[in-house]
Motif scaffolding. Structure first.
Motif, PDB file in Angstrom:
ATOM      1  N   ALA A 173       3.669  -0.039 -10.925  1.00  0.00           N
ATOM      2  CA  ALA A 173       3.264  -1.332 -11.466  1.00  0.00           C
ATOM      3  C   ALA A 173       4.423  -2.314 -11.549  1.00  0.00           C
ATOM      4  CB  ALA A 173       2.633  -1.149 -12.843  1.00  0.00           C
ATOM      5  N   ALA A 174       5.653  -1.818 -11.552  1.00  0.00           N
ATOM      6  CA  ALA A 174       6.822  -2.695 -11.611  1.00  0.00           C
ATOM      7  C   ALA A 174       6.896  -3.617 -10.404  1.00  0.00           C
ATOM      8  CB  ALA A 174       8.098  -1.859 -11.706  1.00  0.00           C
ATOM      9  N   PHE A 175       6.200  -3.266  -9.321  1.00  0.00           N
ATOM     10  CA  PHE A 175       6.273  -4.042  -8.086  1.00  0.00           C
ATOM     11  C   PHE A 175       5.008  -4.854  -7.823  1.00  0.00           C
ATOM     12  CE2 PHE A 175       9.006  -0.376  -7.734  1.00  0.00           C
ATOM     13  CZ  PHE A 175      10.204  -0.950  -7.335  1.00  0.00           C
ATOM     14  N   GLY A 193      10.135  -0.324   4.792  1.00  0.00           N
ATOM     15  CA  GLY A 193       9.500  -1.102   3.738  1.00  0.00           C
ATOM     16  C   GLY A 193       9.976  -0.668   2.367  1.00  0.00           C
ATOM     17  N   PHE A 194       9.056  -0.192   1.532  1.00  0.00           N
ATOM     18  CA  PHE A 194       9.416   0.358   0.232  1.00  0.00           C
ATOM     19  C   PHE A 194       9.908   1.800   0.344  1.00  0.00           C
ATOM     20  CE2 PHE A 194       6.620  -3.061  -1.471  1.00  0.00           C
ATOM     21  CZ  PHE A 194       7.468  -3.550  -2.466  1.00  0.00           C
ATOM     22  N   GLY A 195      10.294   2.234   1.523  1.00  0.00           N
ATOM     23  CA  GLY A 195      10.765   3.592   1.730  1.00  0.00           C
ATOM     24  C   GLY A 195       9.621   4.575   1.639  1.00  0.00           C
ATOM     25  N   SER A 196       9.789   5.578   0.791  1.00  0.00           N
ATOM     26  CA  SER A 196       8.718   6.540   0.573  1.00  0.00           C
ATOM     27  C   SER A 196       7.582   5.931  -0.249  1.00  0.00           C
ATOM     28  CB  SER A 196       9.259   7.768  -0.173  1.00  0.00           C
ATOM     29  OG  SER A 196       9.645   7.413  -1.495  1.00  0.00           O
ATOM     30  N   GLY A 197       7.862   4.826  -0.927  1.00  0.00           N
ATOM     31  CA  GLY A 197       6.886   4.221  -1.830  1.00  0.00           C
ATOM     32  C   GLY A 197       6.788   4.926  -3.163  1.00  0.00           C
ATOM     33  N   ILE A 198       7.565   5.978  -3.355  1.00  0.00           N
ATOM     34  CA  ILE A 198       7.526   6.762  -4.592  1.00  0.00           C
ATOM     35  C   ILE A 198       8.444   6.120  -5.625  1.00  0.00           C
ATOM     36  CG2 ILE A 198       7.983   9.022  -5.625  1.00  0.00           C
ATOM     37  CD1 ILE A 198       7.408  10.243  -2.848  1.00  0.00           C
ATOM     38  N   VAL A 199       7.896   5.872  -6.825  1.00  0.00           N
ATOM     39  CA  VAL A 199       8.637   5.179  -7.880  1.00  0.00           C
ATOM     40  C   VAL A 199       8.849   6.124  -9.060  1.00  0.00           C
ATOM     41  CG1 VAL A 199       8.744   3.127  -9.335  1.00  0.00           C
ATOM     42  CG2 VAL A 199       7.449   3.055  -7.177  1.00  0.00           C
ATOM     43  N   PRO A 227       0.798  -1.237   0.000  1.00  0.00           N
ATOM     44  CA  PRO A 227       0.000   0.000   0.000  1.00  0.00           C
ATOM     45  C   PRO A 227       0.826   1.282   0.000  1.00  0.00           C
ATOM     46  CG  PRO A 227      -0.953  -1.600   1.510  1.00  0.00           C
ATOM     47  CD  PRO A 227       0.372  -2.160   1.076  1.00  0.00           C
ATOM     48  N   GLN A 228       2.115   1.185   0.340  1.00  0.00           N
ATOM     49  CA  GLN A 228       2.982   2.362   0.296  1.00  0.00           C
ATOM     50  C   GLN A 228       3.204   2.865  -1.125  1.00  0.00           C
ATOM     51  OE1 GLN A 228       6.241   0.200   2.687  1.00  0.00           O
ATOM     52  NE2 GLN A 228       6.685   2.348   3.046  1.00  0.00           N
ATOM     53  N   LEU A 229       3.145   1.963  -2.099  1.00  0.00           N
ATOM     54  CA  LEU A 229       3.594   2.271  -3.455  1.00  0.00           C
ATOM     55  C   LEU A 229       2.737   3.339  -4.117  1.00  0.00           C
ATOM     56  CD1 LEU A 229       4.269  -1.388  -4.603  1.00  0.00           C
ATOM     57  CD2 LEU A 229       6.010   0.354  -4.156  1.00  0.00           C
ATOM     58  N   GLU A 240       9.365   7.212 -12.758  1.00  0.00           N
ATOM     59  CA  GLU A 240       8.856   6.542 -13.959  1.00  0.00           C
ATOM     60  C   GLU A 240       9.979   5.895 -14.759  1.00  0.00           C
ATOM     61  OE1 GLU A 240       5.684   7.340 -17.577  1.00  0.00           O
ATOM     62  OE2 GLU A 240       6.473   9.034 -16.423  1.00  0.00           O
ATOM     63  N   GLY A 241       9.773   4.621 -15.114  1.00  0.00           N
ATOM     64  CA  GLY A 241      10.710   3.903 -15.944  1.00  0.00           C
ATOM     65  C   GLY A 241      11.991   3.473 -15.263  1.00  0.00           C
ATOM     66  N   CYS A 242      12.042   3.525 -13.938  1.00  0.00           N
ATOM     67  CA  CYS A 242      13.286   3.237 -13.214  1.00  0.00           C
ATOM     68  C   CYS A 242      13.258   1.911 -12.448  1.00  0.00           C
ATOM     69  CB  CYS A 242      13.617   4.372 -12.253  1.00  0.00           C
ATOM     70  SG  CYS A 242      13.983   5.933 -13.088  1.00  0.00           S
ATOM     71  N   GLY A 243      12.086   1.470 -11.983  1.00  0.00           N
ATOM     72  CA  GLY A 243      11.979   0.165 -11.349  1.00  0.00           C
ATOM     73  C   GLY A 243      12.431   0.086  -9.913  1.00  0.00           C
ATOM     74  N   PHE A 244      12.610   1.223  -9.239  1.00  0.00           N
ATOM     75  CA  PHE A 244      12.981   1.203  -7.824  1.00  0.00           C
ATOM     76  C   PHE A 244      12.196   2.279  -7.089  1.00  0.00           C
ATOM     77  CE2 PHE A 244      16.074   4.046  -9.863  1.00  0.00           C
ATOM     78  CZ  PHE A 244      15.982   5.186  -9.076  1.00  0.00           C
ATOM     79  N   THR A 245      12.060   2.102  -5.776  1.00  0.00           N
ATOM     80  CA  THR A 245      11.437   3.114  -4.934  1.00  0.00           C
ATOM     81  C   THR A 245      12.503   3.993  -4.299  1.00  0.00           C
ATOM     82  OG1 THR A 245      11.422   1.639  -3.016  1.00  0.00           O
ATOM     83  CG2 THR A 245       9.457   1.637  -4.409  1.00  0.00           C
ATOM     84  N   LEU A 246      12.102   5.169  -3.889  1.00  0.00           N
ATOM     85  CA  LEU A 246      12.995   6.108  -3.218  1.00  0.00           C
ATOM     86  C   LEU A 246      12.847   5.975  -1.710  1.00  0.00           C
ATOM     87  CD1 LEU A 246      12.283   9.144  -5.543  1.00  0.00           C
ATOM     88  CD2 LEU A 246      14.449   7.895  -5.398  1.00  0.00           C
ATOM     89  N   GLN A 247      13.962   5.994  -1.016  1.00  0.00           N
ATOM     90  CA  GLN A 247      13.958   5.845   0.438  1.00  0.00           C
ATOM     91  C   GLN A 247      13.267   7.030   1.115  1.00  0.00           C
ATOM     92  OE1 GLN A 247      18.082   5.785   1.617  1.00  0.00           O
ATOM     93  NE2 GLN A 247      18.340   7.968   1.357  1.00  0.00           N
ATOM     94  N   ASN A 248      12.933   6.853   2.394  1.00  0.00           N
ATOM     95  CA  ASN A 248      12.382   7.960   3.192  1.00  0.00           C
ATOM     96  C   ASN A 248      13.241   8.196   4.437  1.00  0.00           C
ATOM     97  OD1 ASN A 248      11.589   5.533   4.357  1.00  0.00           O
ATOM     98  ND2 ASN A 248       9.565   6.260   4.948  1.00  0.00           N
TER      99      ASN A 248
END
Length: 568
Positions: free
Chosen positions: A177-179, A394-400, A169-171, A402-410
């Motif tokens: 969608a990559a995750f 978890g997924f950090g900030s949940g912010i992805v 739910p963080q995403l 575009e086109g990169c395939g990773f989430t950004l930490q928080n």
């Protein structure tokens, strides 16, 4: 019928893994395979560690990734020296109290899901610099196993699937969608998951290097764009400004061995102070393991380490941290003489390591416990690398992006919103950091082991416990990790040293009723018999030990995760 993967009972046992030509240990079998493949292709411990870091980004993205921070300790067999590599990114130049208040944020900390929590990801630069400084292969070779996993797909492991589902739910952001599976849910255990966007990011890093392939160009632009959309303040120059710091680790001696940690602003100093205190318990090795006497001595030592760490540890470029004084044996003796009682839990308060020291308020940190990966490598030449990588929550900030395939930490959630506080949120500043790799050498300076136990404030507690298990009780690495653990629950740097006094003692399933009652009689508030997925609070670790005479490697992997040791 209840899902057996969600029950997570412990019925099997693991033997230590042995080898001579190389060994890897991580929380994901496919990541361990990636590291072993690199060793067998002629890479060394540094190469294999970065290969596992990238593979873990693919297979356990709910814990780690190139959008987060990382640290490494590297032991060189040729020089017998230990180097610390610091991959913690700073806050954006535009992260000011005015920017925070303009968004209506009040209280003493940033909301964990705020884009303002996103600090510069340090992992990409650290991966490259670790390979350049110590490796023998190219970054392209090192990243190839992870690229294949991302492009061709991999089956999701059971424990990872559980945490992936919880964190999904963080995403958010255009690339989330990559995750997720095509129907928009987290993948279940055994399902094949692919991430071609992440493979493309790794290819950019391998081809153009970290500065041009990550901190500038397409990926940097995607990071800035998505954060702007989410009301963040990071700009292109913040990313281009980042560099890895290479320095000397902090250390102390314990039973003749030298234990190394990365320096402040990480909490490795808490583990070393706890070991200094525990070493003063001369009868420890004659106490039955897991007895009330043993646990009381360990718990009180950890409380002493924590209360001073929460008082003094902060960004050393902003606040003078009295590291040498805190780690002195004389200070440990004074603190133990003042506060330790064999039959009573002490009312621990911060000490004064130097007469003129002014206590710093405690920096902020999140309370979760299982959102990081720690992994180890020792190669056939005796080089060792202990590595840790994290999204933060978890997924950090949940912010992805575009086109990169990773989430950004928080990681910026670790700042505190108090202008008078040394760890107050500010521009181009390091937040207080929990993640810590560990490494130890023997009395002759040979590599003894690479080790680590991840999990927020459990990390220094886990470090102290597994080192004591090996050096005080003679346990081999797997048994040292299998052994039940305690956790001081409620320790919180956002509230300060007082939380050490207020914390309760969690005991994992496996301690005797006599031990529980003995701790309660000593004044500890105890919650015992913690089991199942709740065991995540006790952290997840890896250990590889090396016999300097024979070169035999002994490896253990955390039973509380999906992990695996591979020996060669």
């Amino acid at each position: 019928m209840q899902d057996p993967f969600h029950v997570m009972d412990f019925h099997s046992r693991r033997s230590p893994v042995l080898g001579t030509r190389g060994m890897v240990a991580s929380s994901q079998p496919l990541a361990s395979e990636a590291g072993m493949r690199i060793l067998q292709q002629g890479g060394n411990a540094a190469d294999a560690a970065v290969a596992m870091a990238a593979a873990l980004n693919v297979t356990e993205p709910c814990s780690t990734g190139i959008g987060g921070d990382a640290f490494a300790l590297f032991y060189s067999a040729s020089t017998r020296e230990v180097t610390a590599m610091l991959g913690n990114g700073r806050s954006p130049a535009g992260l000011t109290m005015e920017a925070v208040r303009a968004q209506g944020i009040k209280g003493h900390e940033l909301p964990a899901d705020s884009a303002l929590c996103v600090t510069v990801p340090g992992a990409a630069a650290l991966w490259e610099d670790t390979v350049k400084s110590f490796g023998t292969l190219s970054l392209e070779q090192v990243l190839q196993p992870a690229i294949e996993l991302a492009e061709q797909g991999f089956p999701v492991s059971p424990v990872t699937a559980y945490h992936w589902e919880i964190s999904a739910p963080q995403l958010r952001g255009p690339g989330k969608a990559a995750f997720l599976t095509p129907d928009g849910r987290a993948p279940a255990a055994g399902e094949i998951q692919r991430n071609p966007d992440l493979a493309a990011t790794f290819r950019s890093l391998a081809k153009d290097g970290a500065l041009e392939g990550f901190y500038k160009g397409r990926i940097a632009a995607a990071i800035v764009e998505v954060l702007k959309r989410e009301r963040g303040v990071m700009m292109a120059d913040d990313l281009a400004h980042h560099r890895t710091v290479t320095t000397r680790p902090i250390h102390t001696s314990y039973r003749g061995h030298t234990i190394y940690e990365v320096p402040p602003p990480t909490q490795g100093i808490a583990a070393l102070m706890a070991l200094n205190s525990l070493e003063l318990e001369e009868q420890l090795d004659s106490m039955p393991w897991g007895s009330a006497e043993h646990m009381h001595a360990a718990i009180e030592s950890m409380r002493l380490g924590f209360v001073d760490a929460l008082q003094y540890n902060a960004d050393p470029e902003v606040v003078p941290v009295p590291t040498d004084d805190l780690l002195s044996k004389e200070y440990a003796k004074r603190r133990r003489a003042e506060l330790f009682r064999p039959n009573k839990a002490a009312r621990v308060t911060p000490g004064n390591p130097i007469p003129e020291a002014t206590a710093a308020a405690a920096p902020s940190e999140a309370r979760r416990s299982s959102d990081t990966v720690q992994f180890c490598v020792v190669d056939g030449h005796g080089n060792g690398c202990s590595f840790i990588n994290s999204n933060y929550l978890g997924f950090g900030s949940g912010i992805v992006p575009e086109g990169c395939g990773f989430t950004l930490q928080n990681r910026g959630h670790g700042f505190i919103l108090d202008p008078k506080h040394p760890n107050c949120l500010g521009p181009r500043k390091w937040p207080y950091h929990t993640i810590i790799p560990g490494l130890a050498t023997d009395p002759e300076g040979n590599l003894f082991c690479t080790f680590g136990v991840m999990g927020a404030f459990q990390q220094p507690q886990g470090h102290m416990q597994v080192i004591s298990n090996m050096l005080d009780f003679g346990l081999e690495p797997q048994t040292a990790l299998d052994a039940p653990r305690f956790s001081l629950y409620g320790v919180d740097s956002a509230e300060g040293p007082s939380t050490v006094l207020e914390s309760i003692v969690l005991l994992e399933e496996g301690f005797s009723e006599e031990a529980v009652e003995g701790l309660q009689k000593r004044g500890h508030t105890v919650h015992s018999n913690v089991r199942g997925h709740d065991r995540a609070v006790f952290g997840r670790g890896q250990i590889i030990k090396r016999d300097p005479k024979t070169g035999v490697l002994w490896g253990g992997s955390e039973p509380r995760a999906d992990g695996q040791v591979l020996g060669w």
